[in-house]
Design an enzyme around this catalytic site. Sequence first.
Site, PDB file in Angstrom:
ATOM      1  N   TRP A 266      15.460 105.313 -55.644  1.00  0.00           N
ATOM      2  CA  TRP A 266      14.733 105.477 -56.919  1.00  0.00           C
ATOM      3  C   TRP A 266      14.217 106.901 -57.072  1.00  0.00           C
ATOM      4  O   TRP A 266      13.845 107.322 -58.159  1.00  0.00           O
ATOM      5  CB  TRP A 266      13.542 104.508 -57.011  1.00  0.00           C
ATOM      6  CG  TRP A 266      13.911 103.062 -56.963  1.00  0.00           C
ATOM      7  CD1 TRP A 266      13.741 102.216 -55.916  1.00  0.00           C
ATOM      8  CD2 TRP A 266      14.516 102.280 -58.007  1.00  0.00           C
ATOM      9  NE1 TRP A 266      14.212 100.955 -56.239  1.00  0.00           N
ATOM     10  CE2 TRP A 266      14.678 100.971 -57.516  1.00  0.00           C
ATOM     11  CE3 TRP A 266      14.941 102.561 -59.317  1.00  0.00           C
ATOM     12  CZ2 TRP A 266      15.241  99.944 -58.273  1.00  0.00           C
ATOM     13  CZ3 TRP A 266      15.510 101.537 -60.067  1.00  0.00           C
ATOM     14  CH2 TRP A 266      15.655 100.255 -59.547  1.00  0.00           C
TER      15      TRP A 266
ATOM     16  N   TRP B 264      31.406 114.389 -52.903  1.00  0.00           N
ATOM     17  CA  TRP B 264      32.813 114.303 -53.333  1.00  0.00           C
ATOM     18  C   TRP B 264      32.958 114.892 -54.740  1.00  0.00           C
ATOM     19  O   TRP B 264      33.870 115.675 -55.003  1.00  0.00           O
ATOM     20  CB  TRP B 264      33.249 112.835 -53.314  1.00  0.00           C
ATOM     21  CG  TRP B 264      34.679 112.584 -53.684  1.00  0.00           C
ATOM     22  CD1 TRP B 264      35.747 112.525 -52.838  1.00  0.00           C
ATOM     23  CD2 TRP B 264      35.201 112.346 -55.006  1.00  0.00           C
ATOM     24  NE1 TRP B 264      36.896 112.263 -53.547  1.00  0.00           N
ATOM     25  CE2 TRP B 264      36.590 112.150 -54.877  1.00  0.00           C
ATOM     26  CE3 TRP B 264      34.625 112.274 -56.285  1.00  0.00           C
ATOM     27  CZ2 TRP B 264      37.414 111.883 -55.970  1.00  0.00           C
ATOM     28  CZ3 TRP B 264      35.456 112.023 -57.377  1.00  0.00           C
ATOM     29  CH2 TRP B 264      36.828 111.823 -57.212  1.00  0.00           C
TER      30      TRP B 264
ATOM     31  N   ASP C 157      28.502 106.150 -48.429  1.00  0.00           N
ATOM     32  CA  ASP C 157      27.826 107.431 -48.681  1.00  0.00           C
ATOM     33  C   ASP C 157      28.826 108.560 -48.928  1.00  0.00           C
ATOM     34  O   ASP C 157      29.951 108.524 -48.430  1.00  0.00           O
ATOM     35  CB  ASP C 157      26.938 107.766 -47.469  1.00  0.00           C
ATOM     36  CG  ASP C 157      25.928 108.850 -47.790  1.00  0.00           C
ATOM     37  OD1 ASP C 157      25.660 109.089 -48.988  1.00  0.00           O
ATOM     38  OD2 ASP C 157      25.412 109.459 -46.843  1.00  0.00           O
TER      39      ASP C 157
ATOM     40  N   ARG D  56      27.792 114.288 -60.405  1.00  0.00           N
ATOM     41  CA  ARG D  56      27.659 113.311 -59.307  1.00  0.00           C
ATOM     42  C   ARG D  56      28.113 111.910 -59.719  1.00  0.00           C
ATOM     43  O   ARG D  56      28.689 111.172 -58.923  1.00  0.00           O
ATOM     44  CB  ARG D  56      26.190 113.253 -58.847  1.00  0.00           C
ATOM     45  CG  ARG D  56      25.730 114.493 -58.097  1.00  0.00           C
ATOM     46  CD  ARG D  56      24.247 114.365 -57.741  1.00  0.00           C
ATOM     47  NE  ARG D  56      23.998 113.184 -56.933  1.00  0.00           N
ATOM     48  CZ  ARG D  56      24.161 113.131 -55.613  1.00  0.00           C
ATOM     49  NH1 ARG D  56      24.525 114.203 -54.957  1.00  0.00           N
ATOM     50  NH2 ARG D  56      23.921 112.017 -54.955  1.00  0.00           N
TER      51      ARG D  56
ATOM     52  N   HIS E  77      30.275 108.454 -58.101  1.00  0.00           N
ATOM     53  CA  HIS E  77      29.915 107.029 -58.006  1.00  0.00           C
ATOM     54  C   HIS E  77      31.030 106.160 -58.602  1.00  0.00           C
ATOM     55  O   HIS E  77      31.357 105.107 -58.071  1.00  0.00           O
ATOM     56  CB  HIS E  77      28.581 106.773 -58.721  1.00  0.00           C
ATOM     57  CG  HIS E  77      27.427 107.493 -58.083  1.00  0.00           C
ATOM     58  ND1 HIS E  77      27.229 107.506 -56.727  1.00  0.00           N
ATOM     59  CD2 HIS E  77      26.424 108.238 -58.608  1.00  0.00           C
ATOM     60  CE1 HIS E  77      26.160 108.225 -56.440  1.00  0.00           C
ATOM     61  NE2 HIS E  77      25.649 108.692 -57.564  1.00  0.00           N
TER      62      HIS E  77
ATOM     63  N   THR F  12      16.084 101.250 -51.279  1.00  0.00           N
ATOM     64  CA  THR F  12      14.730 101.270 -51.859  1.00  0.00           C
ATOM     65  C   THR F  12      14.253 102.717 -52.034  1.00  0.00           C
ATOM     66  O   THR F  12      13.301 102.961 -52.769  1.00  0.00           O
ATOM     67  CB  THR F  12      13.725 100.501 -50.961  1.00  0.00           C
ATOM     68  OG1 THR F  12      13.918 100.897 -49.595  1.00  0.00           O
ATOM     69  CG2 THR F  12      13.891  99.004 -51.063  1.00  0.00           C
TER      70      THR F  12
ATOM     71  N   LEU G  45      35.450  85.278 -48.368  1.00  0.00           N
ATOM     72  CA  LEU G  45      34.722  86.460 -47.879  1.00  0.00           C
ATOM     73  C   LEU G  45      33.337  86.465 -48.516  1.00  0.00           C
ATOM     74  O   LEU G  45      33.220  86.361 -49.736  1.00  0.00           O
ATOM     75  CB  LEU G  45      35.463  87.742 -48.284  1.00  0.00           C
ATOM     76  CG  LEU G  45      34.695  89.060 -48.110  1.00  0.00           C
ATOM     77  CD1 LEU G  45      34.610  89.446 -46.632  1.00  0.00           C
ATOM     78  CD2 LEU G  45      35.357  90.199 -48.879  1.00  0.00           C
TER      79      LEU G  45
ATOM     80  N   GLU H 266      28.367  97.963 -33.302  1.00  0.00           N
ATOM     81  CA  GLU H 266      29.082  99.183 -32.909  1.00  0.00           C
ATOM     82  C   GLU H 266      29.083 100.133 -34.101  1.00  0.00           C
ATOM     83  O   GLU H 266      29.399  99.726 -35.224  1.00  0.00           O
ATOM     84  CB  GLU H 266      30.528  98.849 -32.510  1.00  0.00           C
ATOM     85  CG  GLU H 266      30.637  98.021 -31.256  1.00  0.00           C
ATOM     86  CD  GLU H 266      30.119  98.759 -30.014  1.00  0.00           C
ATOM     87  OE1 GLU H 266      30.290  99.987 -29.929  1.00  0.00           O
ATOM     88  OE2 GLU H 266      29.547  98.085 -29.132  1.00  0.00           O
TER      89      GLU H 266
HETATM   90  C1  IPE Z   1      22.183 105.550 -48.094  1.00  0.00           C
HETATM   91  O1  IPE Z   1      22.641 106.768 -48.539  1.00  0.00           O
HETATM   92  C2  IPE Z   1      22.102 104.576 -49.217  1.00  0.00           C
HETATM   93  C3  IPE Z   1      23.366 104.188 -49.820  1.00  0.00           C
HETATM   94  C4  IPE Z   1      24.560 104.580 -49.463  1.00  0.00           C
HETATM   95  C5  IPE Z   1      23.250 103.278 -50.909  1.00  0.00           C
HETATM   96  P1  IPE Z   1      21.648 107.941 -48.961  1.00  0.00           P
HETATM   97  O2  IPE Z   1      22.502 109.062 -49.435  1.00  0.00           O
HETATM   98  O3  IPE Z   1      20.617 107.436 -49.895  1.00  0.00           O
HETATM   99  O4  IPE Z   1      20.945 108.278 -47.576  1.00  0.00           O
HETATM  100  P2  IPE Z   1      20.250 109.600 -47.066  1.00  0.00           P
HETATM  101  O5  IPE Z   1      19.309 110.055 -48.138  1.00  0.00           O
HETATM  102  O6  IPE Z   1      21.332 110.594 -46.808  1.00  0.00           O
HETATM  103  O7  IPE Z   1      19.564 109.194 -45.804  1.00  0.00           O
HETATM  104  C1  IPE Z   2      26.137 107.169 -51.932  1.00  0.00           C
HETATM  105  O1  IPE Z   2      26.543 108.456 -52.254  1.00  0.00           O
HETATM  106  C2  IPE Z   2      25.781 106.351 -53.141  1.00  0.00           C
HETATM  107  C3  IPE Z   2      24.346 106.035 -53.261  1.00  0.00           C
HETATM  108  C4  IPE Z   2      23.413 106.410 -52.451  1.00  0.00           C
HETATM  109  C5  IPE Z   2      23.962 105.244 -54.387  1.00  0.00           C
HETATM  110  P1  IPE Z   2      25.486 109.604 -52.466  1.00  0.00           P
HETATM  111  O2  IPE Z   2      25.127 109.647 -53.917  1.00  0.00           O
HETATM  112  O3  IPE Z   2      24.346 109.495 -51.532  1.00  0.00           O
HETATM  113  O4  IPE Z   2      26.369 110.869 -52.107  1.00  0.00           O
HETATM  114  P2  IPE Z   2      25.900 112.176 -51.333  1.00  0.00           P
HETATM  115  O5  IPE Z   2      25.321 111.710 -50.034  1.00  0.00           O
HETATM  116  O6  IPE Z   2      24.882 112.837 -52.196  1.00  0.00           O
HETATM  117  O7  IPE Z   2      27.143 112.954 -51.158  1.00  0.00           O
HETATM  118 MG    MG Z   3      24.042 110.180 -49.668  1.00  0.00          MG
END
Ligand code: IPE
Ligand code: IPE
Ligand code: MG
Length: 252
Positions: free
Chosen positions: A78, A34, A29, A42, A46, A75, A140, A216
């Site tokens: 989307w 970043w 996340d 954004r 990624h 899920t 792995l 943990e």
């Molecule tokens: C969780 O992150 C899902 C992934 C890292 C793929 P999100 O950014 O979707 O989670 P929330 O919305 O902060 O809970």
């Molecule tokens: C995690 O980074 C990647 C996915 C959920 C696909 P985010 O896109 O959720 O990044 P933030 O949380 O918005 O910074």
């Molecule tokens: Mg996120």
Amino acid sequence: MALFSKNKTIQKSDILKKPLPKHIAIIMDGNGRWATNRGLPRVAGHRAGVETLKQIIEFCVEINISYLTVYAFSTENWKRPKEEVNTLMNLVVEYIERELDLLDRNGIKINPIGILDELPEKTLEYIKKAAEKTKDNNKLVLNVALNYGGRAEITQAVKKICQKIANGEITPQDINEDLISRFLYTSNMPDPDLLIRPSGEMRLSNFLLWQIAYSELWVTNVLWPDFKPQHLINAIYDFQNRDRRFGGINLS
Ligand code: IPE
Ligand code: IPE
Ligand code: MG
């Protein structure tokens, strides 16, 4: 709370002295933040996140971790703008195109988990190809959670178990925790010992709800694109210094 001294950098050799976690799970996340912090779109976050994933996989192979489960798309993801979802799905294709041979040569078994048949056709085609090509590897196991939700996973397990009862193959008395575990995407794998969440969020976001009962947790404010093997070393070091009681008490 980090148990290592602020003045001393924990080395790889330090964590190799004690048992390592067999299974590490990571919620990747913080990509969006970043990128936003740098004035970038954004999707740039990624892309940077994919580079981090490469480094972390390599490091896990180097130190002999057996299972790594990474949350790539939930899920719930989307709900994001269509362009972002499309970019994420295309990144999966790009990543497999670019890295599959190397992953295979390094003995990595790619095991996608989630509601895969809802993924776009091309993404599905590539992840199936990756899973097929690497299915006999055993260095792995890399579980890639794509269109994954912990509740959806448990729901599909309940449906399958009910179907077995309806077919007369099992009775309700046969249902126990082991049986339920066998109907999850992670059947025949140990539960994660360590769950890491970068970006500072103190929540699970529907990840591996059943499997992390006794994992943990390790959270850092570092955003996923800035996450380095050194952070993983720190997480493992802290993990090794935790007292895992599993509900019991330590008599020593
Ligand atoms: C969780 O992150 C899902 C992934 C890292 C793929 P999100 O950014 O979707 O989670 P929330 O919305 O902060 O809970
Ligand atoms: C995690 O980074 C990647 C996915 C959920 C696909 P985010 O896109 O959720 O990044 P933030 O949380 O918005 O910074
Ligand atoms: Mg996120």
